[in-house]
Design a protein around this motif. Structure first.
Motif, mmCIF file in Angstrom:
data_model
loop_
_atom_site.group_PDB
_atom_site.id
_atom_site.type_symbol
_atom_site.label_atom_id
_atom_site.label_comp_id
_atom_site.label_asym_id
_atom_site.label_seq_id
_atom_site.Cartn_x
_atom_site.Cartn_y
_atom_site.Cartn_z
ATOM 1 N N THR A 265 0.823 -1.216 0.000
ATOM 2 C CA THR A 265 0.000 0.000 0.000
ATOM 3 C C THR A 265 0.853 1.260 0.000
ATOM 4 O OG1 THR A 265 -1.696 -1.184 1.260
ATOM 5 C CG2 THR A 265 -1.849 1.207 1.206
ATOM 6 N N GLU A 266 1.929 1.252 0.787
ATOM 7 C CA GLU A 266 2.791 2.429 0.889
ATOM 8 C C GLU A 266 3.374 2.810 -0.465
ATOM 9 O OE1 GLU A 266 6.884 3.905 3.205
ATOM 10 O OE2 GLU A 266 6.103 1.875 3.505
ATOM 11 N N ALA A 267 3.755 1.814 -1.258
ATOM 12 C CA ALA A 267 4.337 2.100 -2.581
ATOM 13 C C ALA A 267 3.309 2.764 -3.498
ATOM 14 C CB ALA A 267 4.860 0.815 -3.209
ATOM 15 N N TYR A 268 2.064 2.302 -3.451
ATOM 16 C CA TYR A 268 1.012 2.917 -4.283
ATOM 17 C C TYR A 268 0.775 4.372 -3.870
ATOM 18 C CZ TYR A 268 -0.202 -1.637 -6.276
ATOM 19 O OH TYR A 268 -0.170 -2.839 -6.947
ATOM 20 N N ILE A 269 0.715 4.614 -2.581
ATOM 21 C CA ILE A 269 0.503 5.985 -2.100
ATOM 22 C C ILE A 269 1.680 6.878 -2.494
ATOM 23 C CG2 ILE A 269 0.268 7.438 -0.048
ATOM 24 C CD1 ILE A 269 -1.232 5.130 1.286
ATOM 25 N N ASN A 270 2.889 6.346 -2.375
ATOM 26 C CA ASN A 270 4.074 7.137 -2.706
ATOM 27 C C ASN A 270 4.176 7.419 -4.204
ATOM 28 O OD1 ASN A 270 4.950 7.407 -0.073
ATOM 29 N ND2 ASN A 270 6.226 5.588 -0.128
ATOM 30 N N LEU A 271 3.739 6.476 -5.018
ATOM 31 C CA LEU A 271 3.719 6.734 -6.465
ATOM 32 C C LEU A 271 2.732 7.856 -6.792
ATOM 33 C CD1 LEU A 271 3.989 3.119 -7.904
ATOM 34 C CD2 LEU A 271 5.468 5.044 -8.520
ATOM 35 N N ALA A 272 1.593 7.866 -6.110
ATOM 36 C CA ALA A 272 0.630 8.956 -6.299
ATOM 37 C C ALA A 272 1.237 10.275 -5.847
ATOM 38 C CB ALA A 272 -0.645 8.658 -5.514
ATOM 39 N N TYR A 273 1.922 10.239 -4.706
ATOM 40 C CA TYR A 273 2.568 11.446 -4.180
ATOM 41 C C TYR A 273 3.630 11.949 -5.159
ATOM 42 C CZ TYR A 273 5.295 14.456 -1.080
ATOM 43 O OH TYR A 273 5.960 15.518 -0.531
ATOM 44 N N LEU A 309 -0.972 14.726 -15.079
ATOM 45 C CA LEU A 309 -0.219 14.187 -13.954
ATOM 46 C C LEU A 309 -1.126 13.956 -12.752
ATOM 47 C CD1 LEU A 309 3.104 16.249 -14.106
ATOM 48 C CD2 LEU A 309 2.902 13.763 -14.276
ATOM 49 N N THR A 310 -2.038 14.885 -12.530
ATOM 50 C CA THR A 310 -2.977 14.745 -11.415
ATOM 51 C C THR A 310 -3.844 13.508 -11.606
ATOM 52 O OG1 THR A 310 -3.041 17.164 -11.206
ATOM 53 C CG2 THR A 310 -4.743 15.918 -10.059
ATOM 54 N N ARG A 311 -4.350 13.315 -12.823
ATOM 55 C CA ARG A 311 -5.186 12.146 -13.111
ATOM 56 C C ARG A 311 -4.402 10.844 -12.941
ATOM 57 N NH1 ARG A 311 -6.610 15.495 -17.433
ATOM 58 N NH2 ARG A 311 -8.685 16.439 -17.212
ATOM 59 N N SER A 312 -3.126 10.881 -13.292
ATOM 60 C CA SER A 312 -2.323 9.648 -13.229
ATOM 61 C C SER A 312 -2.138 9.161 -11.799
ATOM 62 C CB SER A 312 -0.957 9.876 -13.883
ATOM 63 O OG SER A 312 -0.146 10.750 -13.102
ATOM 64 N N ALA A 313 -2.398 10.016 -10.817
ATOM 65 C CA ALA A 313 -2.275 9.607 -9.417
ATOM 66 C C ALA A 313 -3.490 8.796 -8.958
ATOM 67 C CB ALA A 313 -2.117 10.845 -8.526
ATOM 68 N N ILE A 314 -4.621 8.958 -9.652
ATOM 69 C CA ILE A 314 -5.873 8.331 -9.205
ATOM 70 C C ILE A 314 -5.799 6.807 -9.114
ATOM 71 C CG2 ILE A 314 -8.315 7.967 -9.796
ATOM 72 C CD1 ILE A 314 -8.368 10.830 -10.906
ATOM 73 N N PRO A 315 -5.306 6.100 -10.157
ATOM 74 C CA PRO A 315 -5.285 4.627 -10.062
ATOM 75 C C PRO A 315 -4.461 4.101 -8.876
ATOM 76 C CG PRO A 315 -4.909 5.344 -12.318
ATOM 77 C CD PRO A 315 -4.824 6.562 -11.471
ATOM 78 N N PRO A 325 -9.173 -0.259 2.702
ATOM 79 C CA PRO A 325 -10.312 0.659 2.549
ATOM 80 C C PRO A 325 -10.366 1.774 3.590
ATOM 81 C CG PRO A 325 -11.014 -1.620 2.291
ATOM 82 C CD PRO A 325 -9.600 -1.667 2.780
ATOM 83 N N LYS A 326 -9.754 1.574 4.740
ATOM 84 C CA LYS A 326 -9.803 2.590 5.783
ATOM 85 C C LYS A 326 -8.515 3.411 5.886
ATOM 86 C CE LYS A 326 -13.157 0.104 8.657
ATOM 87 N NZ LYS A 326 -13.456 -0.439 10.012
ATOM 88 N N ASN A 327 -7.699 3.356 4.843
ATOM 89 C CA ASN A 327 -6.453 4.126 4.854
ATOM 90 C C ASN A 327 -6.771 5.612 4.678
ATOM 91 O OD1 ASN A 327 -3.929 5.438 3.837
ATOM 92 N ND2 ASN A 327 -3.128 3.360 4.031
ATOM 93 N N GLN A 328 -6.650 6.364 5.766
ATOM 94 C CA GLN A 328 -7.029 7.780 5.762
ATOM 95 C C GLN A 328 -6.123 8.627 4.872
ATOM 96 O OE1 GLN A 328 -9.811 9.267 7.359
ATOM 97 N NE2 GLN A 328 -10.324 7.083 7.345
ATOM 98 N N ASP A 329 -4.831 8.301 4.821
ATOM 99 C CA ASP A 329 -3.905 9.075 3.985
ATOM 100 C C ASP A 329 -4.297 8.983 2.517
ATOM 101 O OD1 ASP A 329 -2.372 9.895 6.132
ATOM 102 O OD2 ASP A 329 -0.989 8.197 5.996
ATOM 103 N N ALA A 330 -4.536 7.762 2.061
ATOM 104 C CA ALA A 330 -4.924 7.567 0.654
ATOM 105 C C ALA A 330 -6.250 8.263 0.358
ATOM 106 C CB ALA A 330 -5.014 6.079 0.345
ATOM 107 N N ALA A 331 -7.195 8.149 1.278
ATOM 108 C CA ALA A 331 -8.514 8.755 1.069
ATOM 109 C C ALA A 331 -8.436 10.275 0.995
ATOM 110 C CB ALA A 331 -9.456 8.327 2.194
ATOM 111 N N LYS A 332 -7.686 10.888 1.894
ATOM 112 C CA LYS A 332 -7.570 12.354 1.912
ATOM 113 C C LYS A 332 -6.886 12.879 0.653
ATOM 114 C CE LYS A 332 -7.532 12.860 6.948
ATOM 115 N NZ LYS A 332 -6.714 13.190 8.144
ATOM 116 N N ILE A 333 -5.831 12.170 0.216
ATOM 117 C CA ILE A 333 -5.136 12.604 -1.003
ATOM 118 C C ILE A 333 -6.055 12.475 -2.206
ATOM 119 C CG2 ILE A 333 -3.180 12.177 -2.542
ATOM 120 C CD1 ILE A 333 -1.645 11.112 -0.094
ATOM 121 N N LEU A 334 -6.802 11.361 -2.268
ATOM 122 C CA LEU A 334 -7.692 11.142 -3.401
ATOM 123 C C LEU A 334 -8.830 12.166 -3.424
ATOM 124 C CD1 LEU A 334 -8.324 9.492 -5.867
ATOM 125 C CD2 LEU A 334 -9.507 7.814 -4.431
#
Length: 354
Positions: A265-273, A309-315, A325-334
């Motif tokens: 999960t951390e890698a997906y969030i960091n790629l979005a970041y 670039l912004t859209r590419s973070a969504i997936p 599903p309850k990851n607050q960091d991912a939810a807030k960024i999305l």
């Protein structure tokens, strides 16, 4: 006759130099014995050139003393990392000259001194880390690794300390080296509790631990399996590249983390970041543009790329929420991404789940 006199004069000068060198070694030894290592080193440094023509046995004495002096300075935390390296070199010279002379006067002592110094430096690096002196800790750990490259944990510690020190250039260097040598850190640790201090200590083998227990010094043995640190190494490397704004290498490394662990999960969030950081850099570039026709044309291209670039973070964020599903960091960024792209329906749907 004249040539003979000249040769005798040269031999006489060499003899005088040898005596002077021995006197200086005695003076330096005396200062070292009195705890004045810096003064001792000053004398040795000034007279080292005289040792070049000395017998191997004298060279051994000189470099053994030099190693001891530098070791003392390192243990006292005086330019510890550098003096550690210099002391190691001096002791290596002892091995060299005693091997050549066949007289092993100080070899065993030099070898013991190296082991003792390594332990002191390892402890010093740990103490620096605990005191949040991360740069000093990193330097010491790396110097220890250079001395004993089989002990790769010191290189890992050097990398971790560099990351904490925000020295991302050093962190990248060390983590890349860890990858190159296929470091995993996987293994088994053998622990037991010291009866006197009540603290848990580590042992190099189960036999060493059992011996300490039989002597009545330790109790409560515990064995712990150490998982592989491969993902941690690559995650930290990717983060270091990200902080250096080397986005292509950062993205490549995060993708490698996902090859190792597709559910990270951390890698997906960091790629979005990462994508959003690239977007931020573009936004800064856009804000610096003027109002000429050429710059306005550039503005349109950069602005469109910024939204892409912004859209590419969504997936990446959606995948993170699928996994957690309850990851607050991912939810807030999305939520922020949806809002910036005016994706109202998606924003409201996600908001309702929180």
């Amino acid at each position: 006759m004249k040539e003979k006199i000249t040769m005798l004069s040269c031999l006489f000068m060499v003899t005088i130099g040898a005596f002077a060198q021995k006197d200086k070694i005695k003076e330096a030894q005396s200062l070292y014995d009195k705890g004045k290592s810096e003064e001792s080193l000053a004398i040795l440094s000034k007279t080292e050139y005289l040792i070049l023509n000395a017998p191997d046995e004298d060279k051994s004495d000189f470099y053994f003393l030099k190693g001891n002096v530098l070791k003392d300075l390192a243990v006292k935390n005086i330019d510890a990392a550098n003096n550690f390296t210099l002391a190691s070199q001096a002791y290596q010279d002892v091995f060299l000259y005693e091997n050549e002379s066949g007289k092993f006067k100080s070899t065993v002592k030099a070898n013991m001194a190296l082991k003792d110094m390594k332990a002191s430096l390892v402890n010093g690096a740990a103490a620096d880390f605990k005191a949040e002196k991360f740069k000093e800790s990193s330097e010491k750990s790396y110097k220890v690794y250079l001395f004993d490259k089989k002990d790769t944990l010191n290189l890992f510690n050097a990398a971790s300390s560099a990351l904490n020190a925000k020295d991302y250039n050093a962190a990248v260097t060390y983590y890349e080296l860890l990858k190159k040598i296929n470091f995993s850190g996987k293994g088994v640790m053998y622990y037991a509790t010291n009866k006197k201090t009540k603290e848990e200590d580590a042992f190099i083998s189960p036999k060493a631990r059992e011996s300490a227990i039989q002597q009545g010094l330790y109790e409560k043995p515990r064995t712990e399996s150490i998982p592989s640190k491969q993902i941690e190494v690559n995650t930290n490397l990717a983060y270091s590249y990200l902080e250096k704004k080397d986005y292509p290498k950062s993205e490549t490394t995060y993708n490698y983390v996902l090859e190792l662990d597709p559910n990270n999960t951390e890698a997906y969030i960091n790629l979005a970041y990462l994508k959003l950081q690239m977007k931020k850099d573009l936004a800064d570039e856009i804000s610096s543009l003027g109002t000429s026709a050429a710059e306005m044309q550039k503005y349109d291209k950069l602005n469109a790329r910024k939204d892409d670039l912004t859209r590419s973070a969504i997936p990446y964020l959606q995948k993170a929420l699928t996994l957690e599903p309850k990851n607050q960091d991912a939810a807030k960024i999305l939520l922020g991404v949806y809002r910036s792209l005016d994706m109202t329906a998606e924003y409201n749907a996600l908001k309702a789940k929180m």
